[in-house]
Design a protein around this motif. Structure first.
Motif, mmCIF file in Angstrom:
data_model
loop_
_atom_site.group_PDB
_atom_site.id
_atom_site.type_symbol
_atom_site.label_atom_id
_atom_site.label_comp_id
_atom_site.label_asym_id
_atom_site.label_seq_id
_atom_site.Cartn_x
_atom_site.Cartn_y
_atom_site.Cartn_z
ATOM 1 N N MET A 63 0.858 -1.187 0.000
ATOM 2 C CA MET A 63 0.000 0.000 0.000
ATOM 3 C C MET A 63 0.890 1.231 0.000
ATOM 4 N N ASN A 64 0.310 2.333 -0.413
ATOM 5 C CA ASN A 64 1.061 3.579 -0.435
ATOM 6 C C ASN A 64 0.771 4.436 0.793
ATOM 7 N N SER A 65 0.001 3.920 1.723
ATOM 8 C CA SER A 65 -0.350 4.637 2.956
ATOM 9 C C SER A 65 -0.018 3.773 4.151
ATOM 10 N N GLN A 66 0.306 4.410 5.255
ATOM 11 C CA GLN A 66 0.526 3.666 6.485
ATOM 12 C C GLN A 66 -0.786 3.027 6.937
ATOM 13 N N ALA A 67 -0.674 1.904 7.606
ATOM 14 C CA ALA A 67 -1.874 1.164 8.005
ATOM 15 C C ALA A 67 -2.779 1.987 8.914
ATOM 16 N N GLN A 68 -2.217 2.899 9.686
ATOM 17 C CA GLN A 68 -3.037 3.721 10.570
ATOM 18 C C GLN A 68 -3.800 4.812 9.812
ATOM 19 N N ASP A 69 -3.453 5.019 8.557
ATOM 20 C CA ASP A 69 -4.078 6.074 7.757
ATOM 21 C C ASP A 69 -5.116 5.545 6.783
ATOM 22 N N VAL A 70 -5.532 4.308 6.967
ATOM 23 C CA VAL A 70 -6.482 3.685 6.033
ATOM 24 C C VAL A 70 -7.704 3.222 6.812
ATOM 25 N N THR A 71 -8.862 3.766 6.478
ATOM 26 C CA THR A 71 -10.094 3.325 7.115
ATOM 27 C C THR A 71 -11.234 3.328 6.116
ATOM 28 N N MET A 72 -12.205 2.474 6.356
ATOM 29 C CA MET A 72 -13.439 2.444 5.574
ATOM 30 C C MET A 72 -14.637 2.888 6.404
ATOM 31 N N PHE A 73 -14.355 3.473 7.578
ATOM 32 C CA PHE A 73 -15.440 3.798 8.492
ATOM 33 C C PHE A 73 -15.452 5.283 8.840
ATOM 34 N N THR A 74 -16.652 5.803 9.044
ATOM 35 C CA THR A 74 -16.845 7.224 9.311
ATOM 36 C C THR A 74 -16.535 7.554 10.772
ATOM 37 N N ASP A 75 -16.365 8.839 11.014
ATOM 38 C CA ASP A 75 -16.242 9.347 12.376
ATOM 39 C C ASP A 75 -16.926 10.711 12.421
ATOM 40 N N GLU A 76 -16.855 11.371 13.582
ATOM 41 C CA GLU A 76 -17.627 12.604 13.754
ATOM 42 C C GLU A 76 -17.089 13.782 12.955
ATOM 43 N N THR A 77 -15.915 13.637 12.311
ATOM 44 C CA THR A 77 -15.397 14.735 11.495
ATOM 45 C C THR A 77 -16.065 14.808 10.121
ATOM 46 N N VAL A 78 -16.825 13.775 9.742
ATOM 47 C CA VAL A 78 -17.467 13.752 8.430
ATOM 48 C C VAL A 78 -18.766 14.543 8.492
ATOM 49 N N ALA A 79 -18.887 15.570 7.647
ATOM 50 C CA ALA A 79 -20.092 16.398 7.599
ATOM 51 C C ALA A 79 -21.133 15.702 6.725
ATOM 52 N N MET A 80 -22.018 14.944 7.356
ATOM 53 C CA MET A 80 -22.999 14.162 6.609
ATOM 54 C C MET A 80 -24.286 14.068 7.415
ATOM 55 N N ALA A 81 -25.362 13.729 6.730
ATOM 56 C CA ALA A 81 -26.659 13.628 7.396
ATOM 57 C C ALA A 81 -26.858 12.285 8.068
ATOM 58 N N GLY A 82 -26.177 11.252 7.576
ATOM 59 C CA GLY A 82 -26.359 9.914 8.118
ATOM 60 C C GLY A 82 -25.608 9.678 9.411
ATOM 61 N N PRO A 83 -25.861 8.536 10.043
ATOM 62 C CA PRO A 83 -25.216 8.244 11.324
ATOM 63 C C PRO A 83 -23.759 7.831 11.161
ATOM 64 N N VAL A 84 -22.965 8.148 12.158
ATOM 65 C CA VAL A 84 -21.581 7.692 12.214
ATOM 66 C C VAL A 84 -21.570 6.255 12.738
ATOM 67 N N LEU A 85 -20.930 5.375 11.993
ATOM 68 C CA LEU A 85 -20.725 4.003 12.448
ATOM 69 C C LEU A 85 -19.228 3.731 12.397
ATOM 70 N N GLU A 86 -18.585 3.848 13.535
ATOM 71 C CA GLU A 86 -17.137 3.710 13.563
ATOM 72 C C GLU A 86 -16.725 2.249 13.433
ATOM 73 N N GLY A 87 -15.519 2.064 12.956
ATOM 74 C CA GLY A 87 -14.959 0.728 12.807
ATOM 75 C C GLY A 87 -13.445 0.823 12.791
ATOM 76 N N PRO A 88 -12.766 -0.311 12.742
ATOM 77 C CA PRO A 88 -11.306 -0.302 12.853
ATOM 78 C C PRO A 88 -10.620 0.186 11.595
ATOM 79 N N THR A 89 -9.493 0.858 11.793
ATOM 80 C CA THR A 89 -8.593 1.139 10.685
ATOM 81 C C THR A 89 -7.915 -0.160 10.264
ATOM 82 N N LEU A 90 -7.156 -0.101 9.196
ATOM 83 C CA LEU A 90 -6.446 -1.294 8.737
ATOM 84 C C LEU A 90 -5.518 -1.818 9.820
ATOM 85 N N HIS A 91 -4.779 -0.914 10.479
ATOM 86 C CA HIS A 91 -3.800 -1.411 11.461
ATOM 87 C C HIS A 91 -4.492 -1.985 12.695
#
Length: 600
Positions: A63-91
């Motif tokens: 990968m071209n990114s560190q494992a701590q910098d890769v996620t498929m899950f949202t957090d509270e910094t995302v400006a969106m109408a839907g709910p935040v569902l957090e999940g693990p980063t790659l690392h």
């Protein structure tokens, strides 16, 4: 309108299609509870990783990114109408050190897990069907069900909505590439056009053979790995031990240098307060100026805006602010003014005034931000021999590695943070041309530091030779020839040429027949050849600017493309915001359709 369960077809089951499905799962309890829905994923590759991140590829490719910098899950910094569902980063998921550059097989496994977790989280009435084939065409009226024709199937899938999450696509050769390919066929040469390196057949590149390589970005890094370690070579400390099966790579490009190394230290202390000079307000003003003008970054004077004239000065000032905020707050001993005084004058200044301010407040030129010099690092550099060019480029790479791993140069990391902030704003402007994306990748999306150390080892071993900047390629006298502005008059000949860069598939030249036919049937495209979509929810626009009620598109083939396949945690990822908006719009449409059918 006929009855039956509503149906959604998502073409593309890679990271973008998977991310959209995750947002459907997150929003369904609010918007689509207790309603049946069939979701059809169409992709010949496994869901989750898709083509680019499939698990079946060389374990040597990282990968071209560190494992701590890769996620498929949202957090509270995302400006969106839907709910935040957090999940693990790659690392966190893989149990890796956060600073590890995981291999792509590991990332593919993470993506498969995200997909399976997402499917399991869908309400019971929503069923996912994967079709391991290609979608060839989308038909149907704006008012009725869409028909999605699949390769190898006599009848189409019927869909109430279609989302194109096509990812990175192949392209037909442009005029130059067609001419080079024809010359190669005529003279028994080897020409490998732009491609995804992991999919390229490199077997014809013979041991010891000189190979001209045009392109010094991430595609080159993959090529370098597959033709060295991939052929049995190994690294012994700082030295490369050849297997004897490697070709000799002569690499050059427009800049003549590799992308900058990933930064090798963590942020500490106060972050620059961004956005400062290029935020939502400035973007709103630019969009207001575009009102009534063509969807173009090259609009005529008096309407719209021009990227270089109207946008770049704001971006440049924003990045400068990030740089100097860090310099003045973290390294005040290298400045000649209090930060408060500098900030006030910086905010009020422009052009030559800013240059004078920086010159007086930052004594060492090495502490000043010069984006033009960064973009053209070899401008004016001339060498008188091939040996001096090799030494000069090795010194450049060593200096870059040292700087990008030195916390005393932390304004570089502040500029990286600024680049991410800027990218989040630029997404709203649509098609701004290709220069910015290349510049961003060169500064912010370069290879891991160890890859550059490998380049140095390969150079010392004579496997990798540098050609320089402004590389030229000609085909004459039965061979390919390359030269550069960095070594005037020198010519390198070879019987093999590799274009080490990704394809640039416009809607007119894409090899994806679905996208090309969509455009031929009236979908709008930008001047750069990207599919035009509504920035609010990703609906495909026709040439009058009207959104299609039943067709959406997300990803790099659209003018709402993001900065990469994955999002860094806690950076408000635009891709998350787009996925959420599209998922909610789709669910509302399908819910209302379901109720209407029930009433009917």
């Amino acid at each position: 309108m006929s009855g039956g369960r509503p149906s959604l077809v998502i073409v593309g089951a890679g990271p973008r299609g998977t991310g959209l499905l995750e947002r459907i799962a997150a929003n369904a309890p609010e918007l689509y509870a207790d309603s049946g829905l069939d979701v059809h994923l169409v992709d010949p590759h496994p869901p989750g990783g898709g083509r680019i991140w499939r698990e079946e590829q060389s374990p040597l490719l990282w990968m071209n990114s560190q494992a701590q910098d890769v996620t498929m899950f949202t957090d509270e910094t995302v400006a969106m109408a839907g709910p935040v569902l957090e999940g693990p980063t790659l690392h966190e998921w893989a149990g890796l050190d956060g600073r590890t550059f995981a291999d792509r097989q590991r990332q593919g496994a993470y993506m498969r897990w995200v997909y399976e977790k997402t499917v399991a989280a869908l309400p019971p009435g929503i069923t996912v069907h994967h079709h391991p084939t290609r979608a060839l065409r989308v038909g149907g009226s704006r008012e009725g069900r869409q028909q999605v024709w699949l390769e190898g199937r006599p009848r189409p899938l019927l869909a109430d909505l279609v989302v194109l999450a096509l990812g990175h696509l192949d392209a037909e050769l442009d005029e130059e590439q067609r001419e080079l390919a024809a010359y190669a066929r005529e003279h028994g040469l080897l020409h490998l056009p732009p491609d995804f390196t992991a999919d390229s057949d490199l077997s014809a590149l013979a041991p010891g053979e000189p190979v001209l390589v045009r392109g010094f970005g991430l595609a080159f890094v993959d090529l370098m790995v597959l033709l060295t370690e991939g052929r049995g070579g190994r690294y012994d400390g700082e030295e490369y031990v050849p297997s004897g099966r490697e070709p000799v790579l002569y690499v050059g490009s427009r800049r003549g240098v590799p992308y900058h190394s990933k930064i090798g230290y963590d942020w500490e202390g106060e972050r620059p307060p961004l956005p400062r000079f290029f935020g939502p307000g400035e973007v709103d003003e630019l969009l207001a100026r575009r009102w009534g003008s063509p969807r173009s970054s090259e609009a005529e004077s008096g309407g719209g805006f021009d990227f270089r004239r109207d946008v770049w000065p704001l971006v440049e000032k924003e990045l400068g602010f990030a740089h100097y905020h860090r310099l003045f707050t973290a390294h005040p001993e290298r400045t000649a003014l209090p930060w408060a005084d500098f900030e006030e004058k910086y905010a009020a200044g422009d052009g030559a005034d800013l240059q004078a301010l920086v010159a007086s407040a930052v004594p060492d030129p090495a502490d000043r931000l010069d984006l033009a010099a960064l973009d053209h690092p070899l401008d004016g550099v001339r060498h008188t021999s091939r040996e001096k060019l090799q030494t000069g480029l090795r010194t450049y790479i060593e200096d870059d590695l040292n700087r990008r791993h030195d916390p005393s140069k932390s304004p570089d990391l502040a500029v990286f943070i600024g680049l991410l902030s800027v990218y989040g704003q630029l997404v709203r402007l649509g098609d701004i041309g290709s220069w910015w994306h290349g510049f961003f990748s060169y500064l912010a999306s370069g290879p891991p530091g160890p890859r550059l150390r490998q380049m140095l080892a390969l150079s010392r071993a004579g496997i990798l030779k540098f050609l320089g900047a402004d590389m030229t390629v000609t085909a004459e006298d039965g061979v390919f020839r390359a030269g550069s502005a960095t070594l005037p008059g020198a010519v390198t000949e070879a019987r093999a040429l590799v274009e080490a860069r990704l394809p640039h598939p416009t809607v007119a030249r894409t090899r994806d027949v679905l996208l090309r036919e969509l455009w031929e049937d009236g979908a709008a495209a930008t001047p750069e050849g990207l599919l035009a979509v509504d920035p609010v929810d990703g609906r495909v626009l026709d040439r009058s600017g009207t959104p299609h009620p039943r067709r959406f598109a997300l990803g790099p083939h659209t003018d709402a493309r993001g900065s990469g396949a994955f999002t860094r945690p806690r950076t408000g990822g635009p891709a998350f915001r787009q996925n959420d908006a599209t998922a909610r719009a789709a669910l509302v449409f399908l819910r209302d359709l379901h109720y209407a059918r029930g009433v009917a």
